[in-house]
Write an enzyme that holds these catalytic residues in place. Structure first.
Site, PDB file in Angstrom:
ATOM      1  N   PRO A  77     -61.874 -26.431 -59.353  1.00  0.00           N
ATOM      2  CG  PRO A  77     -62.972 -24.604 -60.318  1.00  0.00           C
ATOM      3  CD  PRO A  77     -63.123 -26.071 -60.042  1.00  0.00           C
ATOM      4  CB  THR A  78     -59.223 -25.321 -54.919  1.00  0.00           C
ATOM      5  OG1 THR A  78     -58.329 -26.374 -55.292  1.00  0.00           O
ATOM      6  CG2 THR A  78     -60.592 -25.916 -54.606  1.00  0.00           C
ATOM      7  CB  SER A 106     -58.132 -22.188 -59.686  1.00  0.00           C
ATOM      8  OG  SER A 106     -58.418 -20.888 -59.200  1.00  0.00           O
ATOM      9  CE1 TYR A 130     -64.376 -16.112 -60.116  1.00  0.00           C
ATOM     10  CE2 TYR A 130     -62.001 -16.326 -60.478  1.00  0.00           C
ATOM     11  CZ  TYR A 130     -63.129 -16.591 -59.716  1.00  0.00           C
ATOM     12  OH  TYR A 130     -63.023 -17.317 -58.572  1.00  0.00           O
ATOM     13  CB  THR A 156     -66.492 -18.930 -61.477  1.00  0.00           C
ATOM     14  OG1 THR A 156     -65.757 -20.155 -61.400  1.00  0.00           O
ATOM     15  CG2 THR A 156     -67.077 -18.626 -60.117  1.00  0.00           C
ATOM     16  CE  LYS A 225     -66.622 -24.330 -59.156  1.00  0.00           C
ATOM     17  NZ  LYS A 225     -66.841 -23.238 -58.185  1.00  0.00           N
ATOM     18  CG  HIS A 249     -67.267 -20.100 -54.809  1.00  0.00           C
ATOM     19  ND1 HIS A 249     -67.208 -19.750 -56.136  1.00  0.00           N
ATOM     20  CD2 HIS A 249     -66.018 -19.853 -54.310  1.00  0.00           C
ATOM     21  CE1 HIS A 249     -65.997 -19.285 -56.417  1.00  0.00           C
ATOM     22  NE2 HIS A 249     -65.257 -19.354 -55.316  1.00  0.00           N
ATOM     23  N   GLY A 281     -69.051 -29.808 -54.012  1.00  0.00           N
ATOM     24  CA  GLY A 281     -69.464 -29.401 -52.670  1.00  0.00           C
ATOM     25  C   GLY A 281     -69.909 -30.565 -51.804  1.00  0.00           C
ATOM     26  N   GLY A 303     -62.866 -30.426 -54.099  1.00  0.00           N
ATOM     27  CA  GLY A 303     -61.947 -29.313 -53.931  1.00  0.00           C
ATOM     28  C   GLY A 303     -61.068 -29.457 -52.711  1.00  0.00           C
TER      29      GLY A 303
END
Length: 354
Positions: A77-78, A106, A130, A156, A225, A249, A281, A303
């Site tokens: 998710p970006t 996202s 969130y 997240t 996440k 992140h 990442g 991402g």
């Protein structure tokens, strides 16, 4: 311009995106040590290939949450994909659908979830969320995406506050006026970045009890996440979530944390196969994917490379990024003596002493 590896897309994006857009996507927290170490950590891992294994046929397919995907790479998710390409997240969704892999949408998308589903009706999607101070709004989002056919909720948990991202401060970053974070449409008292102030980040008071609340409002699997320690991994299992994404992140939150690949083994050991473990990442090559799977990840997510692909050619660029990674992964897998994902294991790995 021939694109032969993911760094080619990175170079193109840096040259062609506006400085503000590039800085937004590339930013890390503070001195960017964690952002950079996410990549460097893979160089400290060596592979131990096996030979004479008959790799004349190979199969890159795997499953996540019981759903088959074409290879073990999904899209993280970006946010703000319309900064990179005018079609934004709808182009990303079509690219993921074409490769039969998982796209995590996202909360900070510049396309609406309805537009994303319409653009790629057969795509496999999870939604990142969130827990906001106004729980009713979080609940509305969950029910909305569940009704649209999203297959999991990705919570997240590492953003009680935004990390100290120098580029954001230097650029006084704001969402351009022609773009919207469409999940917030209809909300009042929006700020310069297009988000109501109370929805700038997740509620900093959230605790593990909020996992139970989230489970009470949806039947979808819950994926956490932002976990980097065995202690939190054990708590995730105790709270009956269905998966963990090992994530820092993208190095955008707390600088100085472990690279995600360095945290992975500890978390896999704590989970003991009870739930699925994923990672994001620093993935830039097919051998990176192989190393993560050998250390216990079920699937990895990318991402920034997806955003670079968007900046290059929209949906076509996303497809090219995924195709290169798939080709590289298949080659790395077979050169290591593995014919399918099930044959990848910890015996492939040796950590460098350098």
């Amino acid at each position: 311009m021939a694109m032969v590896c993911l760094t080619d897309f990175e170079k193109y994006a840096k040259e062609h995106l506006s400085k503000t857009a590039w800085d937004y996507y590339s930013a890390g927290a503070d001195e960017c040590c964690t952002r950079d170490d996410n990549l460097l950590a893979y160089r400290r891992i060596r592979l131990r290939p096996r030979v004479l294994r008959d790799v004349s046929e190979s199969d890159t397919r795997t499953t996540v949450q019981g759903m088959e995907i074409s290879f073990p790479v999904g899209i993280s998710p970006t946010g703000l994909h319309c900064l990179a390409w005018h079609e934004g997240e709808t182009a990303t969704a079509r690219g993921a659908e074409a490769f039969n892999t998982c796209y995590i949408t996202s909360t900070y998308s510049t396309s609406s979830v309805e537009e994303i589903v319409a653009a790629a009706p057969n795509g496999y999607r999870w939604f990142q969320i969130y827990v906001f101070q106004d729980r009713r709004f979080s609940e509305q989002i969950v029910r909305r995406v569940e009704a649209l056919g999203y297959k999991a909720i990705v919570l997240t948990v590492d953003v009680p506050y935004f990390g100290n991202r120098h580029n954001f401060i230097l650029n006084n970053f704001k969402l351009p006026p022609h773009l919207q974070l469409k999940i917030f449409n209809g909300m009042h008292q929006k700020q310069d970045n297009g988000v109501p102030e109370k929805y700038h980040t997740s509620d900093p008071s959230i605790t593990w009890k909020d996992i139970h609340w989230l489970q009470s409002i949806t039947s979808l699997p819950i994926i956490i996440k932002g976990i980097l320690t065995k202690e939190d991994a054990e708590l995730a299992v105790e709270h009956c979530v269905q998966g963990i994404i090992v994530s820092n992140h993208g190095g955008r939150q707390l600088d100085g944390t472990l690279a995600t690949i360095d945290a992975l083994s500890e978390i896999v050991g704590a989970v003991k196969g009870r739930i699925e473990v994923y990672l994001d990442g620093g993935i830039r090559t097919g051998s990176d994917v192989l190393k993560a799977l050998a250390l216990g990840a079920k699937c990895v997510f990318i991402g920034r490379p997806v955003v670079w692909g968007l900046a290059y050619k929209g949906e076509e660029g996303v497809r090219e990024v995924l195709q290169i990674l798939k080709n590289e992964f298949r080659l790395a897998m077979t050169l290591s003596g593995c014919r399918n994902v099930a044959e990848i294991n910890r015996n492939l790995i040796q950590f460098s002493k350098l």
